[in-house]
Design an enzyme around this catalytic site. Structure first.
Site, PDB file in Angstrom:
ATOM      1  N   ARG A  93       5.947  -2.911   9.620  1.00  0.00           N
ATOM      2  CA  ARG A  93       5.788  -2.108   8.410  1.00  0.00           C
ATOM      3  C   ARG A  93       6.053  -0.629   8.664  1.00  0.00           C
ATOM      4  NH1 ARG A  93       2.470  -5.809   5.303  1.00  0.00           N
ATOM      5  NH2 ARG A  93       2.194  -5.053   3.193  1.00  0.00           N
ATOM      6  N   ARG A 165      -6.831 -10.547  -5.720  1.00  0.00           N
ATOM      7  CA  ARG A 165      -6.951  -9.671  -4.552  1.00  0.00           C
ATOM      8  C   ARG A 165      -7.374  -8.272  -4.985  1.00  0.00           C
ATOM      9  NH1 ARG A 165      -1.685 -10.445  -0.774  1.00  0.00           N
ATOM     10  NH2 ARG A 165      -2.051  -8.221  -0.530  1.00  0.00           N
TER      11      ARG A 165
HETATM   12  P1  AMP Z   1       0.319  -8.021   2.650  1.00  0.00           P
HETATM   13  O1  AMP Z   1      -0.421  -9.266   2.383  1.00  0.00           O
HETATM   14  O2  AMP Z   1       1.472  -8.205   3.596  1.00  0.00           O
HETATM   15  O3  AMP Z   1       0.737  -7.317   1.364  1.00  0.00           O
HETATM   16  O4  AMP Z   1      -0.687  -7.007   3.408  1.00  0.00           O
HETATM   17  C1  AMP Z   1      -1.866  -6.564   2.768  1.00  0.00           C
HETATM   18  C2  AMP Z   1      -2.344  -5.299   3.434  1.00  0.00           C
HETATM   19  O5  AMP Z   1      -2.643  -5.547   4.828  1.00  0.00           O
HETATM   20  C3  AMP Z   1      -1.356  -4.142   3.455  1.00  0.00           C
HETATM   21  O6  AMP Z   1      -1.369  -3.397   2.251  1.00  0.00           O
HETATM   22  C4  AMP Z   1      -1.848  -3.329   4.666  1.00  0.00           C
HETATM   23  O7  AMP Z   1      -2.995  -2.584   4.313  1.00  0.00           O
HETATM   24  C5  AMP Z   1      -2.301  -4.416   5.641  1.00  0.00           C
HETATM   25  N1  AMP Z   1      -1.208  -4.816   6.558  1.00  0.00           N
HETATM   26  C6  AMP Z   1      -0.533  -6.001   6.573  1.00  0.00           C
HETATM   27  N2  AMP Z   1       0.395  -6.017   7.535  1.00  0.00           N
HETATM   28  C7  AMP Z   1       0.321  -4.809   8.153  1.00  0.00           C
HETATM   29  C8  AMP Z   1       1.053  -4.201   9.217  1.00  0.00           C
HETATM   30  N3  AMP Z   1       2.067  -4.838   9.820  1.00  0.00           N
HETATM   31  N4  AMP Z   1       0.701  -2.946   9.586  1.00  0.00           N
HETATM   32  C9  AMP Z   1      -0.306  -2.287   8.979  1.00  0.00           C
HETATM   33  N5  AMP Z   1      -1.021  -2.794   7.948  1.00  0.00           N
HETATM   34  C10 AMP Z   1      -0.718  -4.043   7.536  1.00  0.00           C
END
Ligand code: AMP
Length: 222
Positions: A93, A165
């Site tokens: 990310r 969520r």
């Molecule tokens: P997602 O389900 O991929 O949308 O992730 C939800 C949240 O988890 C994101 O908004 C970040 O706060 C955190 N997150 C997920 N993957 C990462 C990553 N690779 N690096 C940092 N934060 C992450």
């Protein structure tokens, strides 16, 4: 032997990365690794990592890279075969994470083979995410207007109560988008410079996107 597939799927939050990654994994025998799912599991179990990640996620920011790498390395220690065929969803990310991943995979002699970039504009994303509800049991995703459950609030497949969520509230979605444009969009350029990116229009139907990705990656029909 079939060509190896070591993939990353990129795109703004709500572009359908998770859904597409799960389907690709199921149809083509890849391990699906979602850092968002792993973090949410840690929050549910209230592990040390979960406690640290919870507030950051609720605010739409990024969890510290060191913690993300520790979490992924733990997973790798459990199952070293993961580096052979995988699809990474929600990671990397930031450019720092992308560089760390490249170093790790280069050391193993197993670099990424492709990066899929799903494209969708911000307003379409907000509309999608405020209406998203997911089943905590089977992971199925619903849209309150275009794909609602038969009984409001309940999963059609297993009867579990659907989850909204905390980070799918409009204010947080807009912060997640800001984080995406600032931190994650440069990752696309990082991979474009390596000639790895295939771009896909994320406004198409789920099936159209899956079939487009499969043909661009040279997968046979599932
Ligand atoms: P997602 O389900 O991929 O949308 O992730 C939800 C949240 O988890 C994101 O908004 C970040 O706060 C955190 N997150 C997920 N993957 C990462 C990553 N690779 N690096 C940092 N934060 C992450």
């Amino acid at each position: 032997m079939a060509n190896p597939n070591r993939l990353v799927i990129l795109g703004p939050p709500g572009s359908g990365k998770g859904t597409q990654a799960k389907l690709l994994a199921k149809n083509h025998g890849l391990v699906h690794i979602s850092t968002g799912d792993l973090l949410r599991q840690n929050i549910l179990k209230q592990t040390e990592l979960g406690k640290q990640a919870e507030a950051v996620i609720a605010q739409g920011g990024l969890v510290r890279t060191r913690l993300i790498f520790e979490m992924l390395l733990d997973l790798y220690e459990e199952e070293k075969d993961y580096v052979d065929q995988f699809i990474l969803d929600g990671f990397p990310r930031s450019v720092k994470q992308a560089e760390g991943l490249s170093n790790f995979l280069d050391q193993k002699g197993k670099p990424l083979t492709r990066v899929v970039q799903l494209m969708l504009d911000d307003e379409a994303i907000v509309e999608r995410l405020v209406n998203r509800r997911t089943c905590p049991k089977c992971g199925r995703s619903y849209h309150l207007i275009s794909a609602p459950p038969k009984t409001p609030g309940v999963c059609d497949d297993d009867g579990a109560k659907l989850n909204w969520r905390k980070d799918d509230k409009e204010k947080v979605i807009r912060r997640r988008l800001k984080t995406y444009h600032e931190e994650t969009a440069p990752v696309v350029e990082f991979y474009q410079n390596k000639g790895l990116v295939v771009e896909i229009d994320g406004s198409q139907t789920l099936e159209e996107i899956q079939s487009r990705i499969s043909s661009l990656l040279g997968f046979c029909k599932a």
